[in-house]
Write a protein that holds these residues in place. Structure first.
Motif, PDB file in Angstrom:
ATOM      1  N   ASP A  60       0.824  -1.208   0.000  1.00 37.74           N
ATOM      2  CA  ASP A  60       0.000   0.000   0.000  1.00 37.74           C
ATOM      3  C   ASP A  60       0.856   1.256   0.000  1.00 37.74           C
ATOM      4  O   ASP A  60       0.548   2.232  -0.704  1.00 37.74           O
ATOM      5  CB  ASP A  60      -0.942   0.006   1.207  1.00 37.74           C
ATOM      6  CG  ASP A  60      -2.059  -1.017   1.085  1.00 37.74           C
ATOM      7  OD1 ASP A  60      -2.316  -1.469  -0.047  1.00 37.74           O
ATOM      8  OD2 ASP A  60      -2.652  -1.381   2.123  1.00 37.74           O
ATOM      9  N   MET A  63       2.373   1.724  -3.520  1.00 37.29           N
ATOM     10  CA  MET A  63       1.368   2.158  -4.491  1.00 37.29           C
ATOM     11  C   MET A  63       1.021   3.627  -4.292  1.00 37.29           C
ATOM     12  O   MET A  63       0.862   4.381  -5.265  1.00 37.29           O
ATOM     13  CB  MET A  63       0.116   1.290  -4.359  1.00 37.29           C
ATOM     14  CG  MET A  63       0.296  -0.143  -4.818  1.00 37.29           C
ATOM     15  SD  MET A  63      -1.188  -1.166  -4.561  1.00 37.29           S
ATOM     16  CE  MET A  63      -2.376  -0.332  -5.612  1.00 37.29           C
ATOM     17  N   LEU A  68       2.280   3.281  -8.411  1.00 34.79           N
ATOM     18  CA  LEU A  68       2.360   2.028  -9.159  1.00 34.79           C
ATOM     19  C   LEU A  68       1.091   1.208  -8.959  1.00 34.79           C
ATOM     20  O   LEU A  68       0.393   1.346  -7.962  1.00 34.79           O
ATOM     21  CB  LEU A  68       3.574   1.216  -8.707  1.00 34.79           C
ATOM     22  CG  LEU A  68       4.953   1.836  -8.947  1.00 34.79           C
ATOM     23  CD1 LEU A  68       6.043   0.968  -8.319  1.00 34.79           C
ATOM     24  CD2 LEU A  68       5.217   2.032 -10.433  1.00 34.79           C
ATOM     25  N   GLY A  69       0.814   0.327  -9.928  1.00 34.53           N
ATOM     26  CA  GLY A  69      -0.268  -0.628  -9.785  1.00 34.53           C
ATOM     27  C   GLY A  69       0.155  -1.769  -8.886  1.00 34.53           C
ATOM     28  O   GLY A  69       1.329  -1.873  -8.497  1.00 34.53           O
ATOM     29  N   PRO A  70      -0.767  -2.683  -8.561  1.00 33.07           N
ATOM     30  CA  PRO A  70      -0.447  -3.780  -7.627  1.00 33.07           C
ATOM     31  C   PRO A  70       0.721  -4.651  -8.069  1.00 33.07           C
ATOM     32  O   PRO A  70       1.584  -4.981  -7.260  1.00 33.07           O
ATOM     33  CB  PRO A  70      -1.754  -4.584  -7.582  1.00 33.07           C
ATOM     34  CG  PRO A  70      -2.819  -3.611  -7.966  1.00 33.07           C
ATOM     35  CD  PRO A  70      -2.188  -2.692  -8.961  1.00 33.07           C
ATOM     36  N   ASN A  71       0.766  -5.029  -9.354  1.00 32.49           N
ATOM     37  CA  ASN A  71       1.836  -5.909  -9.816  1.00 32.49           C
ATOM     38  C   ASN A  71       3.190  -5.213  -9.794  1.00 32.49           C
ATOM     39  O   ASN A  71       4.187  -5.769  -9.328  1.00 32.49           O
ATOM     40  CB  ASN A  71       1.531  -6.422 -11.228  1.00 32.49           C
ATOM     41  CG  ASN A  71       0.387  -7.404 -11.252  1.00 32.49           C
ATOM     42  OD1 ASN A  71       0.049  -8.024 -10.245  1.00 32.49           O
ATOM     43  ND2 ASN A  71      -0.255  -7.544 -12.408  1.00 32.49           N
TER      44      ASN A  71
END
Length: 268
Positions: A60, A63, A68-71
């Protein structure tokens, strides 16, 4: 000498549930193990967390701060762990003795154990700290319902084997959730020639040579053996643990005995 399981596998394959059930089993038999969370995205645990990557970095936070996205954030977190690995492991392992048994609950992003070197470098650090390590690869038994899916699962597991270069135990998880166990019985210890025949029947003729090469690869690397895990049965958990213990030479002085396991057996 320390001992460790690296619990890997696709997302949703039951890694955290396996770790929780293993911890409960070891508590019952008065055996000491320590579960380590290596997933920076994890939120809830059904087991006491002995070490936690989130104390170093969390998904978290990455991000939010880097957008950034989760991946992408997960890859960033694991690379951050890699950069601080020696200091983090040294600090964490100071609380444990040389003969402790650690179980690492890993993220489910498949490239972490098949493409990028993060977990491979993590394993090398553990080895330098005198740990015997075994990779425990979980595949959801509900996914292995025909030969094409079985071969796909084997290839993913083989990719992890090549990347990590560790003793390897493949587990068919969630056997307790199957409505019809006969769907997977043929894949627990299949005959390569029968696999090839079934695969050829399902694939177009132009894939015959590829099918033969895939089956030979699976057979050569002894990838046709999967251990079924039914979490309702203590005998099943005990058998899986004994297989892993043998791989990492845990309890050799205790002369561990392993009996054949039938997924249809009832608890003793």
């Amino acid at each position: 000498m320390g001992y460790a399981q690296l619990v890997i596998g696709p997302a949703g394959s039951g890694k955290s549930t396996y770790c929780s059930s293993l911890y409960q089993h070891c508590e019952t038999v008065r055996r000491s193990i320590h579960i380590v969370n290596l997933d920076p995205a994890a939120e809830h645990f059904d087991y006491p967390v002995a070490m936690d990557i989130r104390e170093l970095i969390s998904l978290d936070d990455v991000m939010e701060e880097l957008g950034l996205g989760p991946n992408g954030a997960l890859i960033y977190c694991m690379e951050e762990l890699e950069d601080n690995l020696d200091d983090w492991l040294t600090e964490q392992l100071d609380n444990y003795t040389d003969d402790d048994y650690l179980v690492f609950d890993c993220p489910g992003q498949i490239e972490l154990f098949s493409h990028v070197p993060v977990l491979r470098n993590f394993v090398e650090h553990l080895k330098r700290k005198n740990f015997n390590v075994c990779a425990v690869y979980l595949i959801d038994s509900q996914f292995i319902t025909d030969v094409t899916k079985f071969i796909s699962g084997c290839m993913a597991s083989l990719s992890a084997m090549v990347q990590l270069e560790l003793p390897h135990v493949n587990i068919l998880s969630k056997m307790d959730l199957l409505t019809n166990k006969k769907d997977v019985e043929d894949y627990l210890n299949p005959e390569p020639r029968a696999l090839l025949s079934e695969l050829n029947q399902r694939m177009a003729p132009q894939f015959l040579k590829l099918n033969k090469a895939l089956i030979e690869l699976v057979d050569e690397y002894s990838m046709v053996n999967f251990v079924p895990l039914d979490l309702r049965k203590e005998s099943s958990i005990k058998y899986v643990l004994a297989q892993i213990d043998n791989c990492i030479q845990y309890g050799e002085d205790a002369d561990v005995k392993v009996r054949d396991f039938d997924p249809e057996d009832d608890d003793e």
